[in-house]
Design an enzyme around this catalytic site. Sequence first.
Site: not given
Ligand code: AGP
Length: 617
Positions: A2, A28, A77, A103-104, A486, A490, A493, A509, A612
């Site tokens: 949120c 966010r 959210w 929020n929460g 990584e 990407k 997501e 393996h 985010k």
């Molecule tokens: C990465 O592209 C994602 N958005 C997600 O894995 C992110 O890295 C993870 O949620 C950690 O977020 P932070 O670095 O704000 O703690």
Amino acid sequence: MCGIVGYVGTGDKSIEVLLGGLKRLEYRGYDSAGVAVIDAAGDLGTRKKAGKLQVLVDDLEATPLTDGTTGIGHTRWATHGGPTDANAHPHLADDGKLALIHNGIIENFSELKAELLAEGVEFLSETDSEVAAHLVARAYRASGDLTEALRTVVNTLDGAFTLLVVHADQPGVVVGARRNSPLVIGLGDGENFLGSDVAAFVAHTRRAMSIGQDQLVTIRPDSVEVVDFTGAPVETTEFEVDWDASAAEKGGWSSFMAKEISEEPEAVAKTLLGRITAEGAVTLTELDGVRERLLTVDRVIVIACGTAAYAGILGKYAIEQWARVPVEVELAHEFRYRDPVLDEKTLVVSISQSGETMDTLMAVKYAREQGAQVLSICNTQGSTIPRESDAVLYTHAGPEVAVASTKAFVAQGTALFLLGLHLATLRGTLSTEAIAEQVADLHEIPGKIEQVLESSERIKTLAGWMADTRSVLFLGRHVGYPIALEGALKLKELAYIHAEGFAAGELKHGPIALIEPGQIVFVVVPSPRDPRSLHPKVVSNIQEIRARGARVIAIAEEGDAAVLPFADEVLHIPLAAPLFEPLLSVVPLHIFGMELAAAKGLDVDQPRNLAKSVTVE
Ligand code: AGP
């Protein structure tokens, strides 16, 4: 998660401030939005709509609210209850005279709701947040003081929450409270702001103040008062936000992600700034306060989630090699539930771009309770995790708005390299000359990333050819392994494609069974100059998967001729110190993920289902 904005001022401009703040908090992740404003006549008007912020903006243009000097805004959210107009915030109570945003998650909302239902309260939504609104209204009717009412209520809530509340009887007052959820104050001239992060108000002021755990804040146009949940006044410190509103804008780029990838060189350079000397030493003055304790460290545990965790794996290789101290990397959400053995000689390093990831925050709190010392690497000033740590090493990547993390990753890697060299300096495990050599190599990385960015168009073409791909594998070895992870993340997501990263040595393996004709495999090829002689092993891996029909895209350093005969495509990166090459090889994978998502017509900045900052466990 949120987005929250609060505003009090002297001019009737709440709606403009609230909507502008929510716009900057869109990254966010959310699925509904709303505002509440107290107008000059003392009436409380509210509007809330499921969907993107523009739906609310259009509705307000069609049927305006009367503006005023006091207001709160929210992007939700969904947790309890779906993304509907009724479940959107603000929630009203006290015959529509009180509005609250949250929020929460309020974990004990069911029993509190039952209590209110028994008193005859009627609910309009399925949310836990509306319960809080009615509780505050009840307390306000008893005390006539909004701050006292909110304080009474927050002492009865379990869980994580940031709450803002306004009441028509108290124009010019917004009260906020936080527990395990973000809230910062913006200090203006004759006006004051609240926000889930500084992006909410940075267009109006860069003077900010953080609010600690279990604290309430009351803002008026000319005053800010902070108390703890017992009502005792609390000292707070002001800080200057180190970026401006334009930094959180696209600046002509097609997406925030494209802009942020272009800023990867600067993210490394700014994270190095002031921390390396002309003589080639590392100076981390922000760690002076924990210097003595760092000298006693006999093990390091890195805790993080997602991309930040992959940066942690990169740091592990460097710190172990230079400082000769064992490093484990743990996913934060697994860490505290495995009953880890920690003591005062354990250094826990948390990595978080947002500084608000609940999994990481709770792991940090747990580690400190167990006596470990906690150093946080974070990109967001005034966020919660640094406040819960013994020391913080900020990355200076600037605001990262796109949900998919890019420039923060290279900044985190840089901060970890600096930490590794700092620990090696303290422990005397590297000579001054050896450190100076590493520093010189690190100093060249921003320019080398710039060179990699020049291949963006070729990668875009490659991605266009693969728009209908259903599965992509990524292989890497040693420091290339976290880059494989990584790259896969990407693609998952951004392009919603199943992708998996493997340690190249793991191929035989099991994973090699996945290889069939046409399977696309990215391979992060180690430097042929690396003394570990991993290069020929990975070239053999490429031959093995090619023999089974894989289409191989190799990321290899310029001049690496051995890989050419076996790869369908080679994306070259400039020569760099092998340990630092991952900061280069990750860039084509960031670009590829973004371009493949764009080729599929997907929202590059706000992928589906993602936020985010994951501020719930
Ligand atoms: C990465 O592209 C994602 N958005 C997600 O894995 C992110 O890295 C993870 O949620 C950690 O977020 P932070 O670095 O704000 O703690």
